[in-house]
Scaffold this motif. Structure first.
Motif, PDB file in Angstrom:
ATOM      1  N   TYR A   5      -4.015  -0.585  -7.058  1.00 24.07           N
ATOM      2  CA  TYR A   5      -4.101   0.426  -6.265  1.00 24.07           C
ATOM      3  C   TYR A   5      -2.970   0.696  -5.327  1.00 24.07           C
ATOM      4  O   TYR A   5      -2.422   1.399  -5.305  1.00 24.07           O
ATOM      5  N   TRP A   6      -2.731  -0.286  -4.858  1.00 24.03           N
ATOM      6  CA  TRP A   6      -1.307  -0.726  -3.837  1.00 24.03           C
ATOM      7  C   TRP A   6      -0.120   0.087  -4.584  1.00 24.03           C
ATOM      8  O   TRP A   6       0.522   0.938  -4.024  1.00 24.03           O
ATOM      9  N   SER A   7      -0.160  -0.236  -5.945  1.00 25.35           N
ATOM     10  CA  SER A   7       1.189   0.309  -6.445  1.00 25.35           C
ATOM     11  C   SER A   7       1.060   1.923  -6.924  1.00 25.35           C
ATOM     12  O   SER A   7       1.961   2.419  -7.524  1.00 25.35           O
ATOM     13  N   SER A   8      -0.193   2.283  -6.862  1.00 23.75           N
ATOM     14  CA  SER A   8      -0.368   3.627  -7.086  1.00 23.75           C
ATOM     15  C   SER A   8       0.204   4.436  -5.961  1.00 23.75           C
ATOM     16  O   SER A   8       0.569   5.672  -5.978  1.00 23.75           O
ATOM     17  N   ILE A   9      -0.163   3.889  -4.776  1.00 24.09           N
ATOM     18  CA  ILE A   9       0.335   4.961  -3.387  1.00 24.09           C
ATOM     19  C   ILE A   9       1.779   4.821  -3.258  1.00 24.09           C
ATOM     20  O   ILE A   9       2.416   3.617  -3.062  1.00 24.09           O
ATOM     21  N   ARG A  10       2.564   5.825  -3.203  1.00 27.62           N
ATOM     22  CA  ARG A  10       3.896   5.742  -3.298  1.00 27.62           C
ATOM     23  C   ARG A  10       4.388   6.557  -2.118  1.00 27.62           C
ATOM     24  O   ARG A  10       4.984   7.733  -2.573  1.00 27.62           O
ATOM     25  N   PRO A  11       4.641   6.179  -0.784  1.00 22.61           N
ATOM     26  CA  PRO A  11       5.107   7.207   0.097  1.00 22.61           C
ATOM     27  C   PRO A  11       6.526   7.153  -0.113  1.00 22.61           C
ATOM     28  O   PRO A  11       7.130   6.350  -0.012  1.00 22.61           O
ATOM     29  N   GLY A  12       6.987   8.536   0.045  1.00 29.11           N
ATOM     30  CA  GLY A  12       8.422   8.762  -0.201  1.00 29.11           C
ATOM     31  C   GLY A  12       8.904   8.279  -1.716  1.00 29.11           C
ATOM     32  O   GLY A  12      10.185   8.156  -1.941  1.00 29.11           O
ATOM     33  N   GLY A  13       8.130   8.004  -2.744  1.00 21.11           N
ATOM     34  CA  GLY A  13       8.481   7.683  -4.014  1.00 21.11           C
ATOM     35  C   GLY A  13       8.489   6.093  -4.143  1.00 21.11           C
ATOM     36  O   GLY A  13       8.378   5.828  -5.232  1.00 21.11           O
ATOM     37  N   GLN A  14       8.313   5.375  -3.211  1.00 22.54           N
ATOM     38  CA  GLN A  14       8.408   3.886  -3.184  1.00 22.54           C
ATOM     39  C   GLN A  14       6.984   3.313  -3.084  1.00 22.54           C
ATOM     40  O   GLN A  14       6.359   3.769  -2.296  1.00 22.54           O
ATOM     41  N   PRO A  15       6.557   2.589  -4.140  1.00 25.14           N
ATOM     42  CA  PRO A  15       5.219   1.987  -4.011  1.00 25.14           C
ATOM     43  C   PRO A  15       4.934   1.123  -3.124  1.00 25.14           C
ATOM     44  O   PRO A  15       5.845   0.165  -2.756  1.00 25.14           O
ATOM     45  N   LEU A  16       3.637   0.968  -2.640  1.00 21.85           N
ATOM     46  CA  LEU A  16       3.589  -0.357  -1.893  1.00 21.85           C
ATOM     47  C   LEU A  16       3.075  -1.484  -2.802  1.00 21.85           C
ATOM     48  O   LEU A  16       2.966  -1.362  -3.884  1.00 21.85           O
ATOM     49  N   GLU A  17       3.449  -2.538  -1.923  1.00 22.93           N
ATOM     50  CA  GLU A  17       3.054  -3.754  -2.888  1.00 22.93           C
ATOM     51  C   GLU A  17       2.238  -4.777  -2.383  1.00 22.93           C
ATOM     52  O   GLU A  17       2.248  -5.016  -1.105  1.00 22.93           O
ATOM     53  N   TYR A  18       1.200  -5.090  -3.206  1.00 23.12           N
ATOM     54  CA  TYR A  18       0.199  -6.265  -2.606  1.00 23.12           C
ATOM     55  C   TYR A  18       0.572  -7.386  -3.226  1.00 23.12           C
ATOM     56  O   TYR A  18       0.895  -7.706  -4.471  1.00 23.12           O
TER      57      TYR A  18
END
Lengths: 393, 395
Positions: B48-61
């Motif tokens: 889920y975290w890697s799905s969310i990409r603010p500005g094109g860079q994914p979140l990383e859990y």
């Protein structure tokens, strides 16, 4: 944008990627390439205006469980913070093929303390369930006032009736045919111990097929209809009743009920919602199966033999009843498992039987015995009774 | 300095990939008697975290399964003592003096309430501390007991006001958490005030009052015809509650800031409601189809033995070992259990997260230039208390 350089070594490549240095949230657009010139292959990350960052290909790890295949997030072992986001399809393909350990993911932090805490957790739960809770339950059971013990028994009784029923809204019926109850009362009176009990003795019959009986806190003894069906003489029921009265006098049920109250929650906690319900079921089951200590069971037997002796009833009925249970098979209850794990008991009963003068009068007249067998009403015979009867023929 | 453009959030997660990940990890969880759930949670969060990409860079859990297991064990050590010993004493006192166990259950529950709020705060802190975006750690400052105290106070006040002060509770508890949330070296500030949450609260509140009134009149004044009002007021209350959650998120997020960095959130109630309706419908449909096929297979098996009556006695007479019946029963139970969880991920959690992500933008992007990395927040018990008390987040 990919440029393929053909050199004398392995084919090299270059592509663009996003580099995050782990120091600030600024995205560096960088050119990446592979340096094969030495004995080890390196990924070269060309930072604008700075010295290039070099990651050994053998140290590359891809962050796992990513949502989409369009991008791989690369890390280097030993550097927990810097990341390289590669979304150039050709670069993803080449790096995946050439970095040997890329699939392993970044390394996990140390596991040292985990073992200690695991041992500590198991030890502490075991200490609480096996030592502290029983110890406290035994002490508190002695201190519980009669009214409180009675209330504890009543609430447990309701739980058990609900649990044994297939339908949560319809607890198992308590049998109430007046003539049968009168016969039961006569039997109970004859067995009533001379000693003063904190609560009056109450005996109920539950309309259920289990061949079993158990005692509850507050002087309640519960017989299942299955037990009365299986017995061939009233003396056998009386023997079981005497055994359960032995538990009542020793206040064993109050101990078990308090222990259960302490242990159920801990077990539910350990298994989480995964099997919390099952844990409660298991513990209630234990209460019915009444796994008392060996000592408590022996004492109840000794008490029962004395009680039967005083009432002028044959102690051997205790052994007969046990034999009968074993023949019928069916659901093994606490009583049965108790007997089967204590074969020496048979000898004790046999010796007692030799010594006892059986007074002439039977515990119930044939008519009363029929009434007791019909205490749940004539229409309550269930398919399993029919099966049993057909087997006995 | 030029003004940088706002960063929109992309969402890359796809249902197919999530379905297989959730199914695999759920199966492993059941096969390991629940032990694998720490790995399952970690892997799903990575997804889920890697799905969310603010500005094109994914979140990383970057949370680890083993630290979750460790945290759980730590929590068990503390809670086993509380639940075993304290409950036993409460049970004894309650029966001894009141001849009833209600007081014991009530006191035992009351005793756990502060721990529940404590655990919620600690769980959120753990999750934030293990979340990175653009390589920079999020974090949350300590304050779990302060949170527990405030949460209890706000719940009391909200109860006494018959729910009128609910938005006040929402705002102040969110402000307590938000003002302690960090991204690298910057700390978030919750702006706005609790008054802004009243307009979206009205529908839920009024329909809630009407429902409570109609229910009370029909029961205590024995006027059952008033219960008919519930047929209208309860659905309105449900939609109102969803609207409140969505709008409160929108307003609370849009009024958060961190040294020039801001947020623009625009989730829509209609869309969220639609996801709930459609998601539950689709999940129910797949579930029903699955159960029909499974029962059909079992029916065909039993039917081929010349018996159509699925009575336990008959099964016994068929000579099927009871172990087999138990196995089939367990497989049915767990496959239904697993499938429902997986379908919820696919049809509810993922679409909801996608909507919230795609309607979120980061403003004041030049503020990011001043952000620097912070140290790792190492705390031993992870989200163990929340896990043990079963109040963990859905993912």
């Amino acid at each position: 944008m990919i440029t393929i350089h053909v050199t004398e070594g392995a084919p090299s490549f270059s592509a663009y990627a996003d580099f995050l240095d782990g120091e600030s949230p600024i995205v560096h657009r960088v050119e990446i390439s592979v340096d094969d010139s030495g004995s080890d292959a390196w990924l070269v990350i060309a930072l604008p205006g700075k010295k290039p960052v070099r990651w050994a290909m053998a140290d590359l790890r891809a962050v796992r469980d990513q949502a989409a295949k369009d991008m791989i997030v690369l890390a280097r072992t030993g550097n927990k913070l810097a990341r390289l986001l590669v979304n150039d399809p050709e670069a993803v393909r080449i790096l995946s093929a050439r970095a040997p350990m890329i699939k392993r993911g970044p390394e996990a932090p140390g596991k040292g303390r985990l073992f200690g805490w695991a041992v500590g957790a198991i030890a502490s739960v075991a200490l609480i369930i096996l030592v502290l809770v029983p110890l406290m339950a035994d002490q508190l059971a002695e201190l519980l006032p009669p009214a409180g013990e009675r209330a504890l028994g009543d609430s447990t009784f309701e739980q058990i009736r609900t649990m044994l029923s297939d339908n949560a809204l319809l607890p198992v019926e308590v049998c109430e045919e007046p003539e049968g109850l009168a016969a039961l009362a006569k039997m109970t009176d004859r067995l009533s111990p001379g000693t003063e009990l904190p609560n009056d003795l109450t005996v109920h019959v539950l309309d259920h097929d289990l061949i079993n009986a158990f005692a509850l806190p507050g002087g309640q003894v519960i017989l299942f209809r299955g037990l009365i069906d299986a017995a061939e003489a009233p003396e056998e029921v009386a023997a079981v009743l005497a055994h359960e009265i032995g538990h009542v006098v020793a206040r064993d049920p109050a101990r078990i009920a308090l222990r259960t109250a302490g242990s159920v929650g801990v077990l539910g906690l350990l298994f989480g919602d995964f099997a919390g319900g099952a844990a409660v079921l298991f513990m209630t089951e234990r209460l019915i199966q009444a796994s008392y200590s060996r000592e408590a069971e022996s004492n109840a037997d000794i008490f029962a033999l004395e009680l039967l002796d005083q009432a002028g009833l044959p102690p051997a009925a205790l052994a007969t009843m046990f034999e009968r249970f074993r023949e019928v098979g069916g659901e093994a209850g606490g009583l049965i498992s108790h007997f089967s794990s204590h074969p020496a008991l048979g000898d004790r009963i046999a010796r007692a039987a030799e010594l006892t003068e059986v007074s002439g009068e039977p515990v119930l007249t044939p008519r009363e015995w029929q009434a007791l067998r019909a205490v749940c009403g004539a229409g309550s015979s269930t398919p399993s009774d029919r099966v049993r009867e057909s087997k006995n023929k | 300095m030029s003004t940088l453009a706002d960063l929109n959030t992309g969402f890359a997660g796809r249902r197919g990939r999530l379905f297989w990940l959730a199914l695999r990890t759920s199966l492993l969880t059941v096969l390991t008697l629940g032990l694998y759930r720490f790995w399952m949670k970690t892997r799903l969060r990575r997804f889920y975290w890697s799905s969310i990409r603010p500005g094109g860079q994914p979140l990383e859990y970057v949370g680890e399964p083993l630290e979750k297991l460790l945290g759980f064990l730590i929590a068990v050590v503390f809670l086993a003592f509380y639940i075993g010993i304290v409950n036993l004493i409460l049970m004894f006192l309650s029966f001894a003096f009141l001849q009833d166990n209600f007081a014991a259950y009530a006191l035992s529950f009351v005793g756990l309430v502060p721990v529940v709020f404590y655990a919620q705060y600690r769980a959120r802190r753990y999750i934030l501390a293990r979340t990175r975006w653009r390589g920079i750690r999020f974090g949350m400052k300590p304050g779990a007991w302060g949170y527990a105290g405030r949460a209890i106070w706000h719940w009391l006040v909200t109860g006494i006001s018959l729910g009128l002060l609910w938005p006040r509770m929402t705002f102040w508890l969110e402000k307590y958490r938000a003002d302690r949330t960090t991204y690298g070296t910057v700390t978030i500030t919750q702006g706005g005030g609790w008054g802004m949450l009243y307009p979206p609260y009205l529908v839920a509140y009024i329909s809630g009052l009407v429902s409570a009134g109609a229910f009370g009149i029909s029961i205590w004044l024995e006027r059952p015809e008033f219960a008919a009002i519930l047929a209208l007021s309860l659905p309105v209350m449900l939609i109102g509650a969803i609207h409140y959650r969505v709008a409160a998120f929108r307003k609370l997020t849009s009024t958060k800031s961190a040294e020039g960095i801001g947020f623009a959130a625009a989730p829509r109630t209609g869309r969220v409601f639609g996801i709930y309706v459609l998601g539950n419908f689709l999940a129910g449909l797949v579930m029903t189809g699955f159960m029909v096929v499974l029962l059909g297979l079992i029916g065909a098996y039993v039917g081929s033995s010349g018996q159509f009556d699925l009575d336990l006695e008959d099964l016994n007479q068929l000579g099927l070992p009871s172990a087999l019946i138990w196995t089939v029963g367990l497989i049915l139970y767990f496959s239904a259990f697993i499938l429902w969880g997986v379908l919820r991920h696919v049809f509810l959690t993922l679409p909801l997260m996608r909507h919230y992500a795609e309607t979120l933008a980061i403003t004041g992007v030049s503020g990011l230039l001043a952000v620097r990395q912070t140290d790792r927040d190492r705390f031993a018990e992870a989200e163990g208390f929340a896990e043990a008390l079963d109040i963990g987040a859905a993912i």
